[in-house]
Design a protein around this motif. Sequence first.
Motif, PDB file in Angstrom:
ATOM      1  N   ASN A  73       0.800  -1.231   0.000  1.00 49.98           N
ATOM      2  CA  ASN A  73       0.000   0.000   0.000  1.00 49.98           C
ATOM      3  C   ASN A  73       0.826   1.271   0.000  1.00 49.98           C
ATOM      4  O   ASN A  73       0.279   2.363  -0.107  1.00 49.98           O
ATOM      5  CB  ASN A  73      -0.980  -0.016   1.174  1.00 49.98           C
ATOM      6  N   THR A  74       2.156   1.118   0.106  1.00 47.36           N
ATOM      7  CA  THR A  74       3.016   2.310   0.026  1.00 47.36           C
ATOM      8  C   THR A  74       3.683   2.403  -1.347  1.00 47.36           C
ATOM      9  O   THR A  74       4.396   3.377  -1.612  1.00 47.36           O
ATOM     10  CB  THR A  74       4.121   2.267   1.109  1.00 47.36           C
ATOM     11  N   LEU A  75       3.461   1.424  -2.213  1.00 49.40           N
ATOM     12  CA  LEU A  75       4.094   1.441  -3.540  1.00 49.40           C
ATOM     13  C   LEU A  75       3.355   2.435  -4.447  1.00 49.40           C
ATOM     14  O   LEU A  75       2.201   2.769  -4.183  1.00 49.40           O
ATOM     15  CB  LEU A  75       4.045   0.044  -4.174  1.00 49.40           C
ATOM     16  N   PRO A  76       4.025   2.887  -5.508  1.00 45.90           N
ATOM     17  CA  PRO A  76       3.331   3.745  -6.481  1.00 45.90           C
ATOM     18  C   PRO A  76       2.049   3.044  -6.951  1.00 45.90           C
ATOM     19  O   PRO A  76       2.053   1.841  -7.233  1.00 45.90           O
ATOM     20  CB  PRO A  76       4.340   3.861  -7.637  1.00 45.90           C
ATOM     21  N   GLU A  77       0.979   3.819  -7.015  1.00 43.08           N
ATOM     22  CA  GLU A  77      -0.324   3.229  -7.287  1.00 43.08           C
ATOM     23  C   GLU A  77      -0.346   2.416  -8.585  1.00 43.08           C
ATOM     24  O   GLU A  77      -1.012   1.377  -8.649  1.00 43.08           O
ATOM     25  CB  GLU A  77      -1.369   4.342  -7.340  1.00 43.08           C
ATOM     26  N   GLU A  78       0.396   2.877  -9.586  1.00 37.28           N
ATOM     27  CA  GLU A  78       0.315   2.216 -10.892  1.00 37.28           C
ATOM     28  C   GLU A  78       0.957   0.832 -10.904  1.00 37.28           C
ATOM     29  O   GLU A  78       0.756   0.087 -11.864  1.00 37.28           O
ATOM     30  CB  GLU A  78       0.902   3.103 -12.002  1.00 37.28           C
ATOM     31  N   VAL A  79       1.718   0.474  -9.868  1.00 37.18           N
ATOM     32  CA  VAL A  79       2.320  -0.868  -9.873  1.00 37.18           C
ATOM     33  C   VAL A  79       1.660  -1.809  -8.851  1.00 37.18           C
ATOM     34  O   VAL A  79       1.990  -2.993  -8.806  1.00 37.18           O
ATOM     35  CB  VAL A  79       3.851  -0.842  -9.612  1.00 37.18           C
ATOM     36  N   ARG A  80       0.736  -1.306  -8.062  1.00 35.11           N
ATOM     37  CA  ARG A  80       0.204  -2.135  -6.967  1.00 35.11           C
ATOM     38  C   ARG A  80      -0.489  -3.400  -7.448  1.00 35.11           C
ATOM     39  O   ARG A  80      -0.281  -4.475  -6.889  1.00 35.11           O
ATOM     40  CB  ARG A  80      -0.771  -1.314  -6.110  1.00 35.11           C
ATOM     41  N   VAL A  81      -1.305  -3.282  -8.480  1.00 33.76           N
ATOM     42  CA  VAL A  81      -2.037  -4.466  -8.953  1.00 33.76           C
ATOM     43  C   VAL A  81      -1.052  -5.494  -9.513  1.00 33.76           C
ATOM     44  O   VAL A  81      -1.173  -6.693  -9.239  1.00 33.76           O
ATOM     45  CB  VAL A  81      -3.093  -4.074 -10.012  1.00 33.76           C
ATOM     46  N   ALA A  82      -0.053  -5.016 -10.241  1.00 35.96           N
ATOM     47  CA  ALA A  82       0.932  -5.942 -10.818  1.00 35.96           C
ATOM     48  C   ALA A  82       1.743  -6.630  -9.725  1.00 35.96           C
ATOM     49  O   ALA A  82       2.017  -7.833  -9.807  1.00 35.96           O
ATOM     50  CB  ALA A  82       1.855  -5.188 -11.783  1.00 35.96           C
ATOM     51  N   VAL A  83       2.126  -5.884  -8.704  1.00 40.19           N
ATOM     52  CA  VAL A  83       2.904  -6.497  -7.620  1.00 40.19           C
ATOM     53  C   VAL A  83       2.036  -7.488  -6.863  1.00 40.19           C
ATOM     54  O   VAL A  83       2.478  -8.595  -6.526  1.00 40.19           O
ATOM     55  CB  VAL A  83       3.500  -5.423  -6.683  1.00 40.19           C
ATOM     56  N   ARG A  84       0.796  -7.096  -6.597  1.00 42.13           N
ATOM     57  CA  ARG A  84      -0.119  -7.990  -5.886  1.00 42.13           C
ATOM     58  C   ARG A  84      -0.299  -9.314  -6.640  1.00 42.13           C
ATOM     59  O   ARG A  84      -0.203 -10.390  -6.050  1.00 42.13           O
ATOM     60  CB  ARG A  84      -1.462  -7.289  -5.727  1.00 42.13           C
TER      61      ARG A  84
END
Length: 197
Positions: free
Chosen positions: A61-72
Amino acid sequence: MFTLPNLPYDYDALGKYISKDIMQLHHDKHHQTYVDKLNAALAPFPELANDQVGHLLRDLNTLPEEVRVAVRNHGGGHYNHSLFWEWMSPNGGGEPTGELAAAIVERYGSFQAFVDEFTTKSLAVFGSGWTWLQRNMDIMTTPNQDSLVTQGLPAPLLGLDVWEHAYYLDYKNKRDDYIKAWWNVVNWDYVAERYKK
Ligand code: MN3
């Protein structure tokens, strides 16, 4: 950059229970794809691409928003599968011993009762997901490639991939037969090692 770890045994080593075809597809194609897509998503963020995937998931939840879904999804897939290969062994199966066995029996009454509950919860996962044995001996499931560490929980002691890609080639739609077979390859030594940490 993240890389695909080698299997800790040959592709055909679990063959009686999980075929070489599944292991090749699951490791070389599915896991590789999670790694590739994670790397692609993080290409603009070299400082993240050099971190550990477990850290990225914990701090999702602290990562740049645009990569959160990919990281998840892809980071979760990479993290979960890297552990999953270790949770199996051609010398696996049987029952745990020592402190781990004692903790399981204390919580569930018997090893078999634990197996039954873990199996029941695995069968109840709708669609794709994972079943986990947590450090506190709870059994929980997550959908897709979601990770316990993202929820602020300790890393799992044991996990089972119940995505169809994990069993369809051998067992078709029969997840129960896959789970029954999987207990024969569970690497309890590795689970015990994680429990001690
Ligand atoms: Mn999988």
